[in-house]
Motif scaffolding. Structure first.
Motif, PDB file in Angstrom:
ATOM      1  N   GLU A 202       0.821  -1.206   0.000  1.00  0.00           N
ATOM      2  CA  GLU A 202       0.000   0.000   0.000  1.00  0.00           C
ATOM      3  C   GLU A 202       0.856   1.258   0.000  1.00  0.00           C
ATOM      4  O   GLU A 202       0.504   2.270  -0.606  1.00  0.00           O
ATOM      5  CB  GLU A 202      -0.925  -0.025   1.216  1.00  0.00           C
ATOM      6  N   GLU A 203       2.011   1.200   0.658  1.00  0.00           N
ATOM      7  CA  GLU A 203       2.872   2.377   0.749  1.00  0.00           C
ATOM      8  C   GLU A 203       3.438   2.811  -0.606  1.00  0.00           C
ATOM      9  O   GLU A 203       3.929   3.932  -0.749  1.00  0.00           O
ATOM     10  CB  GLU A 203       4.052   2.094   1.697  1.00  0.00           C
ATOM     11  N   ASP A 204       3.352   1.932  -1.607  1.00  0.00           N
ATOM     12  CA  ASP A 204       3.884   2.250  -2.935  1.00  0.00           C
ATOM     13  C   ASP A 204       2.913   3.061  -3.780  1.00  0.00           C
ATOM     14  O   ASP A 204       3.287   3.535  -4.858  1.00  0.00           O
ATOM     15  CB  ASP A 204       4.226   0.959  -3.692  1.00  0.00           C
ATOM     16  N   GLN A 229      -3.967   7.897  -7.999  1.00  0.00           N
ATOM     17  CA  GLN A 229      -3.677   6.931  -6.940  1.00  0.00           C
ATOM     18  C   GLN A 229      -4.723   5.824  -6.912  1.00  0.00           C
ATOM     19  O   GLN A 229      -4.416   4.695  -6.527  1.00  0.00           O
ATOM     20  CB  GLN A 229      -3.590   7.633  -5.587  1.00  0.00           C
ATOM     21  N   ARG A 233      -3.770   1.930  -6.798  1.00  0.00           N
ATOM     22  CA  ARG A 233      -4.297   1.014  -5.789  1.00  0.00           C
ATOM     23  C   ARG A 233      -4.979  -0.187  -6.468  1.00  0.00           C
ATOM     24  O   ARG A 233      -4.820  -1.335  -6.040  1.00  0.00           O
ATOM     25  CB  ARG A 233      -5.266   1.768  -4.890  1.00  0.00           C
ATOM     26  N   ARG A 260      13.550   4.102  -1.335  1.00  0.00           N
ATOM     27  CA  ARG A 260      12.505   4.710  -2.138  1.00  0.00           C
ATOM     28  C   ARG A 260      12.163   3.845  -3.347  1.00  0.00           C
ATOM     29  O   ARG A 260      13.043   3.243  -3.980  1.00  0.00           O
ATOM     30  CB  ARG A 260      12.902   6.112  -2.606  1.00  0.00           C
TER      31      ARG A 260
END
Length: 359
Positions: A202-204, A229, A233, A260
Motif C-alpha cells: 500500500e505504501e507504494d 492513486q 491502488r 525509495r
C-alpha cells in the motif's frame, strides 16, 4: 441427506457438528465479537443454548447442507465450515468457511476445505462443490486456489455489503478434478547490489501513481491516461489477483539505500504449458539514468529462467524509446524483430531471453 454426525479428521483439525458442550466456547466468541460462525449464529449470549440445540442444525434437517465446527487437536473451536444450497438431484453444493481472527494465517481454512471436499466426494453422490468469495478478499481467493478450486468467473456488483456493492468470484471443484493447486509464482524478494525487488505494498501507491502519470511513461506505455492513486491502488490489487490465477506477477523495486520506490516490473501473459511470459517495466522519473531498471530485470529474468524453470521471456519496447531498448539489451535480451502497430499504432521491438542466453 448428509451424515448427521460426521467426524472429518485432517492433519491438525477435526470437523464435526456443533453441540451443547460447545456452549462456553460459543458464548466466549459471541462476547468477543469475533466473526466467523455460520450465518444465523447468535448475536447475544442468551441465545447460545437455543442455537446449539436447534438453530445450527436446521440446515441439516432441511437436507440442504450442514454446519460443522472446526476444532484443533485440543478440541478448541477455531473456525466453522458449512455446506449449503445443496441440490441432490443436480449433484451440487456450496461451501463456506470462517476462521477465528486469532487463528488466521496458519492455513487452517485451506486444510479444512480440502478435508471437507474430500469427504463430500468420498461419502456422497455430489459431483460439484461451488465456492464464492469477494473479489477484494485476497486471503479467501488464496484459500480457494490452494484447495484446488478453479476460478470460473466474476459476477460484477453481485453482493451488497455495508460499504456498498462488491464483485464476487465464482470457483468450482468437480469430482474428477485433480484438486492440485494451479501453477503460480510465489511472493518473493530478490536482492541485487543496489536494489530490493519485492511485492507491491500500500505504501507504494503515491510513487507508483506519480511514475505512471509521468508524461514519458504515459507516452511510451499502455497505462491508463490521467493516472491517479486510485489507478495505482487497483493495479496493486489486480496484480495479486493475477498472481493467484497463475497469470503473472508484479514487483516493486526499491533502492537499498534510502528505500525509495524506483521501478515497477511485471510478468504477464504467462503460459504454463510452454513456461513463457512477457516482461514489462516502468522507471520512476527520479530513478532514471541510473541503471536500476536493467539491474532489476536482469535479476528477475535469471530467477524466472533458473529457479522457476521458464523456457522463454518476451520483452517489447517502443521503436521510439531507445532507453527502454537499452534496458532490454543490458539485461541480456536478444532482439528478434519489430511488431508493427502493436501499441496504439506504435511499432514495438521484440526481444527474448532463453536459458541459453544466461552466462
Amino acid at each position: 441427506m448428509f451424515d448427521p454426525q460426521p467426524a472429518i479428521a485432517t492433519e491438525r483439525l477435526v470437523l464435526r457438528p456443533f453441540g451443547p458442550s460447545d456452549a462456553d466456547r460459543i458464548r466466549s466468541v459471541v462476547e468477543s465479537g469475533a466473526r466467523f460462525l455460520p450465518p444465523g449464529a447468535p448475536g447475544h449470549v442468551a441465545s447460545v443454548p437455543q442455537w446449539l440445540a436447534n438453530g445450527v442444525h436446521e440446515l441439516h434437517r432441511s437436507g440442504q447442507g450442514i454446519h460443522l465446527a472446526m476444532t484443533d487437536r485440543n478440541g478448541l473451536i477455531v473456525g466453522a465450515i458449512s455446506l449449503f444450497k445443496t441440490v441432490w438431484g443436480a449433484g451440487t453444493t456450496e461451501v463456506g468457511y470462517g476462521v477465528h481472527p486469532l487463528h488466521r494465517g496458519r492455513g487452517l481454512a485451506t486444510e479444512a476445505l480440502r478435508g471437507l471436499v474430500a469427504y463430500v466426494f468420498a461419502e456422497t453422490t455430489l459431483r460439484r462443490v461451488d465456492l464464492t468469495a469477494n473479489l477484494d478478499n485476497l486471503p479467501s481467493l488464496s484459500v480457494a486456489r490452494k484447495a484446488g478450486f478453479t476460478w470460473e468467473g466474476v459476477l460484477r456488483a453481485a453482493v451488497l455489503e455495508d460499504d456498498g456493492p462488491h464483485d464476487l468470484v465464482i470457483f468450482g471443484l468437480l469430482r474428477d478434478d485433480s484438486r492440485t493447486p494451479a501453477d503460480l509464482l510465489p511472493r518473493t524478494e530478490l536482492r541485487t547490489g543496489r536494489l530490493l525487488v519485492r511485492p507491491f505494498a500500500e505504501e507504494d501507491v503515491p510513487d507508483l501513481a506519480a511514475t505512471a502519470a509521468d508524461p514519458l511513461t504515459q507516452s511510451m506505455t499502455g497505462v491508463p491516461r490521467n493516472y491517479t492513486q486510485a489507478h495505482a491502488r487497483a493495479f496493486i490489487a489486480d496484480a495479486e489477483r493475477m498472481r493467484l490465477r497463475g497469470e503473472g506477477v508484479a514487483w516493486a523495486v526499491e533502492e537499498e539505500e534510502g528505500g525509495r520506490f524506483a521501478v515497477s516490473v511485471d510478468l504477464r501473459d504467462v503460459d504454463w504449458g510452454n513456461r513463457t511470459g512477457e516482461i514489462g517495466y516502468m522507471a520512476a522519473p527520479w530513478a532514471r539514468g541510473r541503471g536500476y531498471t536493467a539491474e532489476a530485470v536482469t535479476a528477475i529474468g535469471r530467477w524466472l529462467l533458473q529457479e522457476q524453470r521458464f523456457h522463454r521471456l518476451r520483452l517489447r519496447a517502443a521503436v521510439s524509446n531507445p532507453a527502454s531498448q537499452r534496458v532490454a539489451e543490458k539485461a541480456g535480451f536478444v532482439r528478434e524483430g519489430v511488431e508493427r502497430g502493436a501499441l496504439r499504432g506504435e511499432d514495438l521491438v521484440v526481444y527474448s531471453l532463453v536459458p541459453a542466453d544466461l552466462s
